[in-house]
Write a protein that holds these residues in place. Structure first.
Motif, PDB file in Angstrom:
ATOM      1  N   MET A   1       0.833  -1.204   0.000  1.00  0.00           N
ATOM      2  CA  MET A   1       0.000   0.000   0.000  1.00  0.00           C
ATOM      3  C   MET A   1       0.870   1.257   0.000  1.00  0.00           C
ATOM      4  N   HIS A   2       0.430   2.240  -0.760  1.00  0.00           N
ATOM      5  CA  HIS A   2       1.105   3.540  -0.802  1.00  0.00           C
ATOM      6  C   HIS A   2       0.200   4.567  -0.130  1.00  0.00           C
ATOM      7  N   ALA A   3       0.797   5.476   0.623  1.00  0.00           N
ATOM      8  CA  ALA A   3      -0.018   6.470   1.319  1.00  0.00           C
ATOM      9  C   ALA A   3      -0.733   7.391   0.339  1.00  0.00           C
ATOM     10  N   THR A   4       0.038   7.916  -0.621  1.00  0.00           N
ATOM     11  CA  THR A   4      -0.517   8.866  -1.586  1.00  0.00           C
ATOM     12  C   THR A   4      -0.055   8.493  -2.985  1.00  0.00           C
ATOM     13  N   ALA A   5      -1.009   8.345  -3.903  1.00  0.00           N
ATOM     14  CA  ALA A   5      -0.676   7.953  -5.278  1.00  0.00           C
ATOM     15  C   ALA A   5      -1.204   8.996  -6.246  1.00  0.00           C
ATOM     16  N   LEU A   6      -0.650   8.931  -7.461  1.00  0.00           N
ATOM     17  CA  LEU A   6      -1.002   9.908  -8.490  1.00  0.00           C
ATOM     18  C   LEU A   6      -1.275   9.217  -9.817  1.00  0.00           C
ATOM     19  N   VAL A   7      -2.330   9.677 -10.488  1.00  0.00           N
ATOM     20  CA  VAL A   7      -2.625   9.305 -11.877  1.00  0.00           C
ATOM     21  C   VAL A   7      -2.836  10.602 -12.643  1.00  0.00           C
ATOM     22  N   ILE A   8      -2.245  10.717 -13.823  1.00  0.00           N
ATOM     23  CA  ILE A   8      -2.507  11.879 -14.666  1.00  0.00           C
ATOM     24  C   ILE A   8      -3.006  11.411 -16.031  1.00  0.00           C
ATOM     25  N   GLY A   9      -3.662  12.306 -16.747  1.00  0.00           N
ATOM     26  CA  GLY A   9      -4.108  11.969 -18.089  1.00  0.00           C
ATOM     27  C   GLY A   9      -5.003  13.052 -18.652  1.00  0.00           C
ATOM     28  N   LYS A  10      -5.291  12.925 -19.930  1.00  0.00           N
ATOM     29  CA  LYS A  10      -6.229  13.861 -20.567  1.00  0.00           C
ATOM     30  C   LYS A  10      -7.666  13.422 -20.339  1.00  0.00           C
ATOM     31  N   PHE A  11      -7.894  12.104 -20.312  1.00  0.00           N
ATOM     32  CA  PHE A  11      -9.253  11.573 -20.131  1.00  0.00           C
ATOM     33  C   PHE A  11     -10.204  12.212 -21.151  1.00  0.00           C
ATOM     34  N   TYR A  12      -9.812  12.098 -22.393  1.00  0.00           N
ATOM     35  CA  TYR A  12     -10.444  12.850 -23.491  1.00  0.00           C
ATOM     36  C   TYR A  12     -10.984  11.896 -24.555  1.00  0.00           C
ATOM     37  N   PRO A  13     -12.131  11.228 -24.267  1.00  0.00           N
ATOM     38  CA  PRO A  13     -12.965  11.273 -23.057  1.00  0.00           C
ATOM     39  C   PRO A  13     -12.583  10.158 -22.086  1.00  0.00           C
ATOM     40  N   PRO A  14     -13.104  10.187 -20.846  1.00  0.00           N
ATOM     41  CA  PRO A  14     -12.816   9.115 -19.893  1.00  0.00           C
ATOM     42  C   PRO A  14     -13.498   7.806 -20.310  1.00  0.00           C
ATOM     43  N   HIS A  15     -12.730   6.704 -20.282  1.00  0.00           N
ATOM     44  CA  HIS A  15     -13.256   5.427 -20.753  1.00  0.00           C
ATOM     45  C   HIS A  15     -12.927   4.306 -19.768  1.00  0.00           C
ATOM     46  N   THR A  16     -13.288   3.078 -20.130  1.00  0.00           N
ATOM     47  CA  THR A  16     -13.131   1.954 -19.208  1.00  0.00           C
ATOM     48  C   THR A  16     -11.673   1.644 -18.911  1.00  0.00           C
ATOM     49  N   GLY A  17     -10.771   1.945 -19.840  1.00  0.00           N
ATOM     50  CA  GLY A  17      -9.352   1.783 -19.559  1.00  0.00           C
ATOM     51  C   GLY A  17      -8.898   2.716 -18.456  1.00  0.00           C
ATOM     52  N   HIS A  18      -9.380   3.944 -18.482  1.00  0.00           N
ATOM     53  CA  HIS A  18      -9.079   4.888 -17.409  1.00  0.00           C
ATOM     54  C   HIS A  18      -9.637   4.389 -16.078  1.00  0.00           C
ATOM     55  N   ARG A  19     -10.856   3.865 -16.129  1.00  0.00           N
ATOM     56  CA  ARG A  19     -11.453   3.359 -14.891  1.00  0.00           C
ATOM     57  C   ARG A  19     -10.603   2.231 -14.304  1.00  0.00           C
ATOM     58  N   HIS A  20     -10.113   1.332 -15.171  1.00  0.00           N
ATOM     59  CA  HIS A  20      -9.266   0.232 -14.702  1.00  0.00           C
ATOM     60  C   HIS A  20      -7.994   0.765 -14.051  1.00  0.00           C
ATOM     61  N   LEU A  21      -7.379   1.755 -14.663  1.00  0.00           N
ATOM     62  CA  LEU A  21      -6.162   2.356 -14.113  1.00  0.00           C
ATOM     63  C   LEU A  21      -6.442   2.984 -12.752  1.00  0.00           C
ATOM     64  N   ILE A  22      -7.490   3.776 -12.666  1.00  0.00           N
ATOM     65  CA  ILE A  22      -7.813   4.472 -11.413  1.00  0.00           C
ATOM     66  C   ILE A  22      -8.229   3.486 -10.334  1.00  0.00           C
ATOM     67  N   GLU A  23      -9.024   2.497 -10.678  1.00  0.00           N
ATOM     68  CA  GLU A  23      -9.432   1.492  -9.686  1.00  0.00           C
ATOM     69  C   GLU A  23      -8.228   0.723  -9.148  1.00  0.00           C
ATOM     70  N   THR A  24      -7.303   0.381 -10.035  1.00  0.00           N
ATOM     71  CA  THR A  24      -6.099  -0.328  -9.607  1.00  0.00           C
ATOM     72  C   THR A  24      -5.292   0.515  -8.636  1.00  0.00           C
ATOM     73  N   ALA A  25      -5.099   1.785  -8.975  1.00  0.00           N
ATOM     74  CA  ALA A  25      -4.323   2.680  -8.110  1.00  0.00           C
ATOM     75  C   ALA A  25      -5.031   2.916  -6.784  1.00  0.00           C
ATOM     76  N   ALA A  26      -6.334   3.148  -6.824  1.00  0.00           N
ATOM     77  CA  ALA A  26      -7.091   3.432  -5.603  1.00  0.00           C
ATOM     78  C   ALA A  26      -7.078   2.253  -4.643  1.00  0.00           C
ATOM     79  N   ALA A  27      -7.067   1.037  -5.200  1.00  0.00           N
ATOM     80  CA  ALA A  27      -7.062  -0.168  -4.355  1.00  0.00           C
ATOM     81  C   ALA A  27      -5.725  -0.356  -3.646  1.00  0.00           C
ATOM     82  N   GLN A  28      -4.684   0.300  -4.129  1.00  0.00           N
ATOM     83  CA  GLN A  28      -3.344   0.121  -3.564  1.00  0.00           C
ATOM     84  C   GLN A  28      -2.821   1.378  -2.881  1.00  0.00           C
TER      85      GLN A  28
END
Length: 366
Positions: A1-28
């Motif tokens: 587990m990491h205390a604070t994590a970062l994801v960046i992107g354009k999300f232009y538009p936000p899609h399921t790949g972005h959701r997978h990335l964010i969910e993975t990071a948020a879980a850890q």
């Protein structure tokens, strides 16, 4: 587990790949910061993209931050790289974030970005094999990848065409003709029928359980009835926006407020809460009563009030600042007028602008 994590992107538009990335990071991570990088040269405002992501992850350990960033992208330039990182660092710093422990990304620049924050890099699905989708693919084939876009973004991006009008002025005829026409282009286009009529059928059937001889004229309407109609009408519209890039709706909650006024007078406001929260409308098509014969199908009672009701619509739509077109003439003429403006809107919807330095993500083919 990491205390604070970062994801960046354009999300232009936000899609399921972005959701997978964010969910993975948020879980850890104890907390995840998502920086939405938006340029003035892009068609969808960065605030909108951030709002859609925030809605998707509401209640999670995720904070979404819109960041205006018009700095060029040039991975070969140390100076440009420094400018880019400083933009991100200060977007975090003014929110009290001084340190990042992990950077999650699917991009080649992820390791370099993590090093700039003295953080570890966690690479997530770089080949897009888990979620074979990209922003590039969505922009180049919006309709074909519509279901890959996050629901909130679909609801925000869909072109919404609302057909309204007085009784027996051709609203259902026009909306059904439009749906049939555009279903050739969008097979998933959903019907958004007038829920008030369906509700009337239900209300009469309920009354006839105790009074079999009851007719529609004997129904007693309440503000609560119109509140239910407006809410259900909006729910049908939202579901249609998630199904396809185009919504053709046979009335909406705003029109319901006028029907409530028609039946209960100016002092009734049961449907107003639903109408106040409506999403963006692209165009209202107001069916004209002139030259249209009144058809009494047993459920209508307002032939003499059609001109007055039509004026109510004109007044209400104008006061609310909506774009509206009076659909008049023959059925063919009405359809031609409507499709001309809808086609132009769809062209605009499918045109995504980007700065000259923007890259493209090309997915690997099987």
């Amino acid at each position: 587990m990491h205390a604070t994590a970062l994801v960046i992107g354009k999300f232009y538009p936000p899609h399921t790949g972005h959701r997978h990335l964010i969910e993975t990071a948020a879980a850890q991570a104890g907390h995840l910061w998502v920086l939405v990088q938006g340029s003035r040269f892009e068609s969808i405002a960065v605030a909108e993209r951030a709002r859609w992501l925030a809605e998707e992850f509401a209640g999670a350990n995720v904070t979404v931050v819109p960041v205006r960033n018009d700095c060029p992208v040039d991975y070969a330039s140390d100076e440009v790289w420094t400018a880019q990182v400083d933009n991100m660092r200060w977007a975090l710093k003014i929110r009290g974030v001084e340190a990042i422990d992990a950077v999650y990304s699917s991009e080649d620049y992820g390791a370099r970005l993590a090093a700039a924050f003295n953080a570890v890099h966690v690479c997530v699905d770089p080949q897009r094999s888990t979620r074979p989708i990209s922003g590039t693919a969505c922009r180049e084939d919006l309709a074909g990848n519509w279901k890959q876009i996050l629901p909130a973004a679909r609801r925000g991006m869909a072109v919404r065409v609302i057909v309204v009008g007085a009784e027996s002025t051709g609203t259902t005829t026009l909306s059904e003709a439009l749906a049939a026409h555009y279903r050739q282009q969008f097979p998933a286009l959903a019907s958004v029928p007038e829920h008030g009529r369906h509700y009337t059928y239900e209300k009469l059937a309920e009354l006839q359980q105790s009074r079999p001889e009851a007719t529609v004229e004997q129904l007693v309407w309440t503000a609560a009835d119109f509140g239910v109609i407006a809410e259900r009408q909006s729910a049908l519209e939202e579901a249609a926006a998630e199904a396809a890039p185009l919504v053709i709706a046979d009335t909406d909650a705003l029109a319901t407020t006028l029907w409530e006024r028609y039946y209960l007078g100016d002092g009734s406001y049961g449907s107003y809460a639903a109408a106040a929260g409506l999403p963006r409308r692209d165009i209202y098509l107001l069916t004209d009563c002139q030259g249209v014969e009144f058809e009494d199908d047993g459920w209508r009672e307002g032939e003499h009030r059609r001109p007055e009701m039509t004026e109510w619509f004109k007044e209400t739509l104008t006061e609310a600042g909506h774009s509206w077109i009076l659909a008049t003439g023959s059925r063919e003429r009405r359809l031609a007028t409507a499709t001309a403006v809808i086609d132009a809107m769809l062209t605009q919807q499918g045109t995504f602008t980007s700065p000259a330095w923007a890259g493209r993500t090309v997915l690997a083919t099987a």
